[in-house]
Design a protein around this motif. Structure first.
Motif, PDB file in Angstrom:
ATOM      1  N   LYS A 217      -4.216 -27.319   9.538  1.00 37.08           N
ATOM      2  CA  LYS A 217      -2.779 -27.394   9.331  1.00 37.08           C
ATOM      3  C   LYS A 217      -2.275 -28.782   9.717  1.00 37.08           C
ATOM      4  CE  LYS A 217      -1.816 -22.492  10.229  1.00 37.08           C
ATOM      5  NZ  LYS A 217      -1.062 -21.521  11.079  1.00 37.08           N
ATOM      6  N   ILE A 218      -1.200 -29.192   9.074  1.00 35.48           N
ATOM      7  CA  ILE A 218      -0.551 -30.458   9.414  1.00 35.48           C
ATOM      8  C   ILE A 218       0.653 -30.157  10.288  1.00 35.48           C
ATOM      9  CG2 ILE A 218       0.663 -32.481   8.529  1.00 35.48           C
ATOM     10  CD1 ILE A 218      -0.943 -32.182   5.946  1.00 35.48           C
ATOM     11  N   GLU A 219       0.729 -30.839  11.416  1.00 43.89           N
ATOM     12  CA  GLU A 219       1.840 -30.633  12.347  1.00 43.89           C
ATOM     13  C   GLU A 219       2.581 -31.943  12.540  1.00 43.89           C
ATOM     14  OE1 GLU A 219       1.629 -29.687  16.938  1.00 43.89           O
ATOM     15  OE2 GLU A 219       1.332 -27.837  15.803  1.00 43.89           O
ATOM     16  N   GLY A 220       3.870 -31.916  12.306  1.00 46.47           N
ATOM     17  CA  GLY A 220       4.666 -33.133  12.427  1.00 46.47           C
ATOM     18  C   GLY A 220       5.012 -33.707  11.066  1.00 46.47           C
ATOM     19  N   LYS A 221       5.828 -34.748  11.058  1.00 40.50           N
ATOM     20  CA  LYS A 221       6.244 -35.377   9.806  1.00 40.50           C
ATOM     21  C   LYS A 221       6.154 -36.890   9.898  1.00 40.50           C
ATOM     22  CE  LYS A 221       9.410 -31.745   8.241  1.00 40.50           C
ATOM     23  NZ  LYS A 221      10.800 -31.440   7.775  1.00 40.50           N
ATOM     24  N   LEU A 222       5.845 -37.494   8.768  1.00 38.71           N
ATOM     25  CA  LEU A 222       5.816 -38.948   8.704  1.00 38.71           C
ATOM     26  C   LEU A 222       7.236 -39.501   8.760  1.00 38.71           C
ATOM     27  CD1 LEU A 222       3.226 -39.488   5.820  1.00 38.71           C
ATOM     28  CD2 LEU A 222       2.863 -39.977   8.247  1.00 38.71           C
ATOM     29  N   PRO A 223       7.402 -40.699   9.305  1.00 37.64           N
ATOM     30  CA  PRO A 223       8.734 -41.307   9.295  1.00 37.64           C
ATOM     31  C   PRO A 223       9.158 -41.612   7.867  1.00 37.64           C
ATOM     32  CG  PRO A 223       7.091 -42.912   9.978  1.00 37.64           C
ATOM     33  CD  PRO A 223       6.390 -41.582   9.920  1.00 37.64           C
ATOM     34  N   GLN A 224      10.438 -41.480   7.601  1.00 45.67           N
ATOM     35  CA  GLN A 224      10.945 -41.783   6.265  1.00 45.67           C
ATOM     36  C   GLN A 224      11.236 -43.275   6.172  1.00 45.67           C
ATOM     37  OE1 GLN A 224      11.041 -39.275   3.670  1.00 45.67           O
ATOM     38  NE2 GLN A 224       9.630 -38.711   5.308  1.00 45.67           N
TER      39      GLN A 224
ATOM     40  N   LEU B 227      -4.479 -29.424  -4.714  1.00 46.98           N
ATOM     41  CA  LEU B 227      -5.857 -29.494  -4.227  1.00 46.98           C
ATOM     42  C   LEU B 227      -5.895 -29.764  -2.731  1.00 46.98           C
ATOM     43  CD1 LEU B 227      -8.885 -29.512  -4.833  1.00 46.98           C
ATOM     44  CD2 LEU B 227      -8.691 -31.954  -5.373  1.00 46.98           C
ATOM     45  N   GLY B 228      -5.073 -30.704  -2.265  1.00 44.31           N
ATOM     46  CA  GLY B 228      -5.020 -31.008  -0.840  1.00 44.31           C
ATOM     47  C   GLY B 228      -4.574 -29.812  -0.024  1.00 44.31           C
ATOM     48  N   ASP B 229      -3.508 -29.137  -0.490  1.00 49.83           N
ATOM     49  CA  ASP B 229      -3.017 -27.943   0.212  1.00 49.83           C
ATOM     50  C   ASP B 229      -4.096 -26.871   0.274  1.00 49.83           C
ATOM     51  OD1 ASP B 229      -0.557 -29.147   0.512  1.00 49.83           O
ATOM     52  OD2 ASP B 229       0.359 -28.118  -1.201  1.00 49.83           O
ATOM     53  N   THR B 230      -4.809 -26.685  -0.841  1.00 45.51           N
ATOM     54  CA  THR B 230      -5.838 -25.644  -0.926  1.00 45.51           C
ATOM     55  C   THR B 230      -7.016 -25.951  -0.008  1.00 45.51           C
ATOM     56  OG1 THR B 230      -5.226 -25.160  -3.224  1.00 45.51           O
ATOM     57  CG2 THR B 230      -7.397 -24.410  -2.482  1.00 45.51           C
ATOM     58  N   LEU B 231      -7.451 -27.205   0.002  1.00 44.24           N
ATOM     59  CA  LEU B 231      -8.581 -27.592   0.852  1.00 44.24           C
ATOM     60  C   LEU B 231      -8.256 -27.372   2.326  1.00 44.24           C
ATOM     61  CD1 LEU B 231      -9.771 -30.876  -0.922  1.00 44.24           C
ATOM     62  CD2 LEU B 231     -11.013 -28.705  -0.791  1.00 44.24           C
ATOM     63  N   LEU B 232      -7.045 -27.722   2.721  1.00 41.71           N
ATOM     64  CA  LEU B 232      -6.642 -27.519   4.112  1.00 41.71           C
ATOM     65  C   LEU B 232      -6.570 -26.032   4.451  1.00 41.71           C
ATOM     66  CD1 LEU B 232      -3.849 -30.230   4.475  1.00 41.71           C
ATOM     67  CD2 LEU B 232      -6.143 -30.304   5.434  1.00 41.71           C
ATOM     68  N   LYS B 233      -6.032 -25.249   3.538  1.00 45.12           N
ATOM     69  CA  LYS B 233      -5.900 -23.816   3.776  1.00 45.12           C
ATOM     70  C   LYS B 233      -7.263 -23.138   3.875  1.00 45.12           C
ATOM     71  CE  LYS B 233      -3.629 -19.661   2.013  1.00 45.12           C
ATOM     72  NZ  LYS B 233      -2.731 -19.096   0.944  1.00 45.12           N
TER      73      LYS B 233
ATOM     74  N   VAL C 198      -5.588 -34.476   3.516  1.00 48.74           N
ATOM     75  CA  VAL C 198      -4.252 -34.702   4.077  1.00 48.74           C
ATOM     76  C   VAL C 198      -3.449 -35.632   3.167  1.00 48.74           C
ATOM     77  CG1 VAL C 198      -2.976 -35.720   6.003  1.00 48.74           C
ATOM     78  CG2 VAL C 198      -4.973 -34.278   6.444  1.00 48.74           C
ATOM     79  N   LEU C 199      -4.105 -36.683   2.698  1.00 47.93           N
ATOM     80  CA  LEU C 199      -3.457 -37.643   1.797  1.00 47.93           C
ATOM     81  C   LEU C 199      -2.934 -36.934   0.549  1.00 47.93           C
ATOM     82  CD1 LEU C 199      -2.926 -40.563   0.768  1.00 47.93           C
ATOM     83  CD2 LEU C 199      -5.271 -40.565  -0.067  1.00 47.93           C
ATOM     84  N   PHE C 200      -3.775 -36.084  -0.043  1.00 47.75           N
ATOM     85  CA  PHE C 200      -3.368 -35.339  -1.233  1.00 47.75           C
ATOM     86  C   PHE C 200      -2.202 -34.399  -0.912  1.00 47.75           C
ATOM     87  CE2 PHE C 200      -7.726 -35.501  -3.592  1.00 47.75           C
ATOM     88  CZ  PHE C 200      -7.511 -36.842  -3.848  1.00 47.75           C
ATOM     89  N   SER C 201      -2.329 -33.697   0.225  1.00 48.16           N
ATOM     90  CA  SER C 201      -1.319 -32.711   0.594  1.00 48.16           C
ATOM     91  C   SER C 201       0.046 -33.348   0.845  1.00 48.16           C
ATOM     92  CB  SER C 201      -1.769 -31.941   1.833  1.00 48.16           C
ATOM     93  OG  SER C 201      -0.814 -30.988   2.221  1.00 48.16           O
ATOM     94  N   LEU C 202       0.043 -34.492   1.507  1.00 45.67           N
ATOM     95  CA  LEU C 202       1.300 -35.176   1.817  1.00 45.67           C
ATOM     96  C   LEU C 202       1.879 -35.908   0.620  1.00 45.67           C
ATOM     97  CD1 LEU C 202       0.512 -36.673   5.355  1.00 45.67           C
ATOM     98  CD2 LEU C 202       1.931 -34.679   4.815  1.00 45.67           C
ATOM     99  N   ARG C 203       1.054 -36.066  -0.426  1.00 48.73           N
ATOM    100  CA  ARG C 203       1.480 -36.731  -1.665  1.00 48.73           C
ATOM    101  C   ARG C 203       1.993 -38.158  -1.401  1.00 48.73           C
ATOM    102  NH1 ARG C 203       2.154 -31.451  -1.597  1.00 48.73           N
ATOM    103  NH2 ARG C 203       1.902 -30.154  -3.450  1.00 48.73           N
ATOM    104  N   ILE C 204       1.229 -38.874  -0.625  1.00 43.89           N
ATOM    105  CA  ILE C 204       1.578 -40.262  -0.342  1.00 43.89           C
ATOM    106  C   ILE C 204       0.470 -41.193  -0.835  1.00 43.89           C
ATOM    107  CG2 ILE C 204       3.041 -39.801   1.657  1.00 43.89           C
ATOM    108  CD1 ILE C 204       0.609 -40.515   3.428  1.00 43.89           C
ATOM    109  N   LYS C 205       0.819 -42.435  -0.989  1.00 41.34           N
ATOM    110  CA  LYS C 205      -0.148 -43.458  -1.399  1.00 41.34           C
ATOM    111  C   LYS C 205      -0.426 -44.359  -0.212  1.00 41.34           C
ATOM    112  CE  LYS C 205      -0.851 -47.196  -4.738  1.00 41.34           C
ATOM    113  NZ  LYS C 205      -0.248 -47.965  -5.863  1.00 41.34           N
ATOM    114  N   ILE C 206      -1.698 -44.521   0.133  1.00 38.77           N
ATOM    115  CA  ILE C 206      -2.046 -45.388   1.251  1.00 38.77           C
ATOM    116  C   ILE C 206      -2.942 -46.518   0.781  1.00 38.77           C
ATOM    117  CG2 ILE C 206      -1.898 -43.491   2.908  1.00 38.77           C
ATOM    118  CD1 ILE C 206      -5.059 -43.724   3.032  1.00 38.77           C
ATOM    119  N   ARG C 207      -3.099 -47.505   1.650  1.00 42.33           N
ATOM    120  CA  ARG C 207      -4.052 -48.594   1.438  1.00 42.33           C
ATOM    121  C   ARG C 207      -5.010 -48.601   2.616  1.00 42.33           C
ATOM    122  NH1 ARG C 207      -1.702 -52.620  -1.684  1.00 42.33           N
ATOM    123  NH2 ARG C 207      -3.838 -53.352  -2.032  1.00 42.33           N
ATOM    124  N   PHE C 208      -6.242 -48.999   2.379  1.00 45.99           N
ATOM    125  CA  PHE C 208      -7.209 -49.171   3.456  1.00 45.99           C
ATOM    126  C   PHE C 208      -8.009 -50.428   3.188  1.00 45.99           C
ATOM    127  CE2 PHE C 208      -9.301 -46.609   0.228  1.00 45.99           C
ATOM    128  CZ  PHE C 208     -10.557 -47.186   0.118  1.00 45.99           C
TER     129      PHE C 208
END
Length: 199
Positions: free
Chosen positions: A32-39, A21-27, A62-72
């Motif tokens: 586009k996402i440019e760059g990478k998160l630190p491992q 869903l995240g990839d589709t919404l961005l497309k 972006v959160l969905f596309s990167l498949r990461i879990k965040i807190r706010f």
């Protein structure tokens, strides 16, 4: 003995469907996402410029596309039954601004208590003009001893820019020169709502 290769990776979130869903919404919207998160298993994300409600929806994609879990962060008073479950499901963390320990200490405790954690913060704290930006995210990162990752929403080229990451020096005023220097080159949706230091 098997080695856990995911131990030092960012916390994963979502599932195959939310990723699609995240990839589709961005497309579909042309982003586009440019760059990478630190491992790294723990870090603070600063997201700016924040001038529009669209920032939230873009951030979710972006959160969905990167498949990461965040807190706010959210005011503890809005974490009431039913709403609380929803907020916590999407990463909400209640903080009590009246606490004698302060918000920074509360969040640092969360970092200490979790093996993995990503905190996302909008340094401006509002969609309106504000200066100077808030430095609480730097204080949290410094005391929790985790990196800060700068992410910008470029509304001209429709790019989500995953920028540099750095460890706070503890001199937050000096750190903010790095933050301002990066974001002044990231076009906001409404540039007139963004204020930077005079050169």
């Amino acid at each position: 003995m098997a080695i856990d290769t995911m131990a030092n990776k960012p916390p994963k979130g979502g599932n195959r469907f939310s990723g699609w869903l995240g990839d589709t919404l961005l497309k579909v919207t042309g982003w586009k996402i440019e760059g990478k998160l630190p491992q790294e298993p723990k870090f603070v994300i600063a997201v700016a410029p924040h001038t529009s409600n669209w920032d939230f929806f873009l951030g979710v994609a972006v959160l969905f596309s990167l498949r990461i879990k965040i807190r706010f962060l959210g005011k503890h008073s809005i974490f009431v039954p039913v709403v609380k479950q929803l907020l916590e499901f999407i990463g909400g963390m209640p903080v009590d601004r009246r606490s004698k320990h302060g918000v920074v200490a509360q969040v640092v405790e969360e970092f200490d208590a979790n093996e993995k954690m990503i905190l996302a913060v909008a340094p401006e704290g509002t969609r309106s003009q504000v200066f100077p930006w808030k430095t609480g995210f730097l204080a949290i990162a410094h005391k929790a001893d985790v990196p800060v990752v700068l992410i910008g929403f470029d509304f001209v080229d429709k790019k989500v820019l995953i920028g540099p990451n750095f460890k706070s020096s503890g001199d937050f005023q000096q750190d903010m020169t790095t933050v301002y220097g990066y974001y002044k080159n990231v076009p906001a949706k409404y540039p007139d709502k963004v204020v930077f230091p005079a050169e």
